[in-house]
Design a protein around this motif. Structure first.
Motif, short mmCIF file in Angstrom:
data_model
loop_
_atom_site.label_atom_id
_atom_site.label_comp_id
_atom_site.label_asym_id
_atom_site.label_seq_id
_atom_site.Cartn_x
_atom_site.Cartn_y
_atom_site.Cartn_z
N ILE A 140 0.84 -1.20 0.00
CA ILE A 140 0.00 0.00 0.00
C ILE A 140 0.87 1.25 0.00
O ILE A 140 0.59 2.22 -0.72
CB ILE A 140 -0.97 -0.02 1.19
N GLU A 141 1.94 1.26 0.79
CA GLU A 141 2.86 2.40 0.80
C GLU A 141 3.47 2.61 -0.59
O GLU A 141 3.61 3.74 -1.05
CB GLU A 141 3.97 2.18 1.83
N ARG A 142 3.82 1.52 -1.25
CA ARG A 142 4.40 1.59 -2.59
C ARG A 142 3.37 2.15 -3.58
O ARG A 142 3.71 2.96 -4.44
CB ARG A 142 4.90 0.21 -3.02
N PHE A 143 2.11 1.75 -3.45
CA PHE A 143 1.06 2.32 -4.30
C PHE A 143 0.95 3.82 -4.08
O PHE A 143 0.80 4.58 -5.04
CB PHE A 143 -0.30 1.66 -4.04
N ASN A 144 1.03 4.26 -2.84
CA ASN A 144 0.97 5.69 -2.55
C ASN A 144 2.14 6.42 -3.19
O ASN A 144 1.98 7.50 -3.78
CB ASN A 144 0.94 5.95 -1.04
N GLU A 145 3.33 5.85 -3.09
CA GLU A 145 4.52 6.44 -3.73
C GLU A 145 4.35 6.50 -5.25
O GLU A 145 4.69 7.50 -5.89
CB GLU A 145 5.76 5.63 -3.40
N MET A 146 3.82 5.43 -5.83
CA MET A 146 3.59 5.39 -7.27
C MET A 146 2.61 6.48 -7.69
O MET A 146 2.83 7.18 -8.68
CB MET A 146 3.05 4.01 -7.69
N PHE A 147 1.52 6.62 -6.93
CA PHE A 147 0.51 7.63 -7.24
C PHE A 147 1.11 9.03 -7.19
O PHE A 147 0.91 9.84 -8.10
CB PHE A 147 -0.67 7.52 -6.26
N LEU A 148 1.86 9.32 -6.13
CA LEU A 148 2.47 10.65 -5.99
C LEU A 148 3.47 10.91 -7.10
O LEU A 148 3.51 12.02 -7.68
CB LEU A 148 3.13 10.80 -4.62
N SER A 149 4.27 9.93 -7.43
CA SER A 149 5.27 10.08 -8.48
C SER A 149 4.61 10.34 -9.83
O SER A 149 5.02 11.24 -10.58
CB SER A 149 6.13 8.81 -8.54
N PHE A 150 3.58 9.58 -10.16
CA PHE A 150 2.94 9.75 -11.45
C PHE A 150 2.14 11.05 -11.50
O PHE A 150 2.12 11.72 -12.54
CB PHE A 150 2.03 8.55 -11.75
N SER A 151 1.53 11.44 -10.38
CA SER A 151 0.83 12.72 -10.33
C SER A 151 1.78 13.88 -10.55
O SER A 151 1.47 14.83 -11.27
CB SER A 151 0.12 12.90 -8.98
N ALA A 152 2.97 13.81 -9.95
CA ALA A 152 3.97 14.85 -10.14
C ALA A 152 4.40 14.92 -11.60
O ALA A 152 4.58 16.00 -12.16
CB ALA A 152 5.18 14.59 -9.24
N LEU A 153 4.56 13.77 -12.23
CA LEU A 153 4.93 13.74 -13.65
C LEU A 153 3.85 14.38 -14.50
O LEU A 153 4.16 15.19 -15.38
CB LEU A 153 5.15 12.29 -14.10
N LYS A 154 2.60 14.04 -14.25
CA LYS A 154 1.50 14.63 -15.03
C LYS A 154 1.43 16.13 -14.81
O LYS A 154 1.21 16.89 -15.76
CB LYS A 154 0.18 13.97 -14.67
N ASN A 155 1.64 16.58 -13.57
CA ASN A 155 1.64 18.02 -13.30
C ASN A 155 2.79 18.72 -14.01
O ASN A 155 2.62 19.82 -14.53
CB ASN A 155 1.72 18.29 -11.79
#
Length: 82
Positions: free
Chosen positions: A63-78
């Motif tokens: 779950i922590e890794r999913f959160n990291e993945m989400f934040l990383s991909f969101s930053a990329l999209k931004n």
């Protein structure tokens, strides 16, 4: 690849167990992200053993890794939209 079953390890993610080429494939899915782990059939006798192997500590890390993945991909999209 053959689906062996699903496990209810957490309400916000799907856990599916597959079998292919003498390996069990454990796939976790949350939203549009997934994590996959492979384990040799010689190391784990079946889906019941996999269920026991995936303890609370391991699921917490997934779950922590999913959160990291989400934040990383969101930053990329931004970054791309700036």
């Amino acid at each position: 690849m053959r689906v062996l079953g699903t496990l209810n390890k957490h309400p916000k993610m799907a856990t599916t167990i597959f079998h292919m080429n003498d390996k069990f494939i454990i796939k976790f899915e949350a939203g549009n992200m997934e994590q996959t782990f492979k384990v040799s059939q010689s190391e784990v006798p079946g889906i019941e053993a996999i269920d026991k192997m995936l303890d609370d500590v391991f699921i917490k890390r997934v779950i922590e890794r999913f959160n990291e993945m989400f934040l990383s991909f969101s930053a990329l999209k931004n970054q791309m939209s700036s």
